[in-house]
Write an enzyme that holds these catalytic residues in place. Structure first.
Site: not given
Length: 184
Positions: A42, A125
């Site tokens: 995406d 992350e």
């Protein structure tokens, strides 16, 4: 995704973690050099990004255009020096960045056998970058013309409000001024 997370009824799930950790395992077994980058279906990429990340020596970072209230996730650069992070969801993270906003040298990764992505929604992350210790935010290699260009966009097909105005009292004389001009 492990069953314990698939069966979770409420709240966010750690998406893509298993796949990314399998990729890290494959790299450990099969690679000696190169760059690891977590591309996603995406996102939209400027090919210049791939030219830039190939020279990553440790961990490089760069802005990601986002469909969020701030419009961008980026390291903050003032006078050519890293000075913090700008992201719509800071959440006490040491590395508040989008998954598409960093790349890691394979040689650097291989010297950190404990580096993995955690199954912690919203902290994937941050957890991964912290697992690269010893590595600190001031060690980041700043790409995309000192983080003044957006070479990757986290795109979604939904209507959003315009990007929030920049607080010039706080961010004047930083790369964010140039980035916000892109986001008009």
């Amino acid at each position: 995704m492990p069953d314990q997370y698939k069966k979770k009824k409420k709240g966010p799930k750690p998406r893509g973690v298993s796949n990314r950790n399998k990729g890290i395992q494959w790299i450990r077994k099969n690679a000696k050099s190169g760059v690891l980058y977590f591309a996603d279906d995406d996102n939209t990429y400027d090919l210049q990004l791939f030219d830039e990340i190939r020279y990553t020596k440790r961990v490089s970072m760069f802005p990601v255009g986002l469909i969020t209230k701030l419009g961008v996730s980026s390291p903050i650069v003032k006078n050519g020096i890293f000075s913090g992070f700008y992201d719509g969801w800071m959440a006490g993270r040491k590395f508040p960045v989008d998954m598409a906003g960093f790349a890691i040298s394979v040689k650097f990764l291989l010297k950190r056998p404990k580096a993995l992505m955690p199954f912690k929604p919203g902290f994937e992350e941050d957890g991964f970058l912290k697992s690269l210790e010893p590595f600190e935010p001031q060690d980041i290699e700043l790409l995309a013309s000192n983080c003044t260009k957006i070479l990757v966009w986290h795109t979604q097909t939904k209507k959003n409000e315009p990007s929030q105005a920049l607080d010039f009292a706080k961010y004047n004389n930083t790369n964010l001024v140039m980035l916000k001009q892109i986001l008009v």
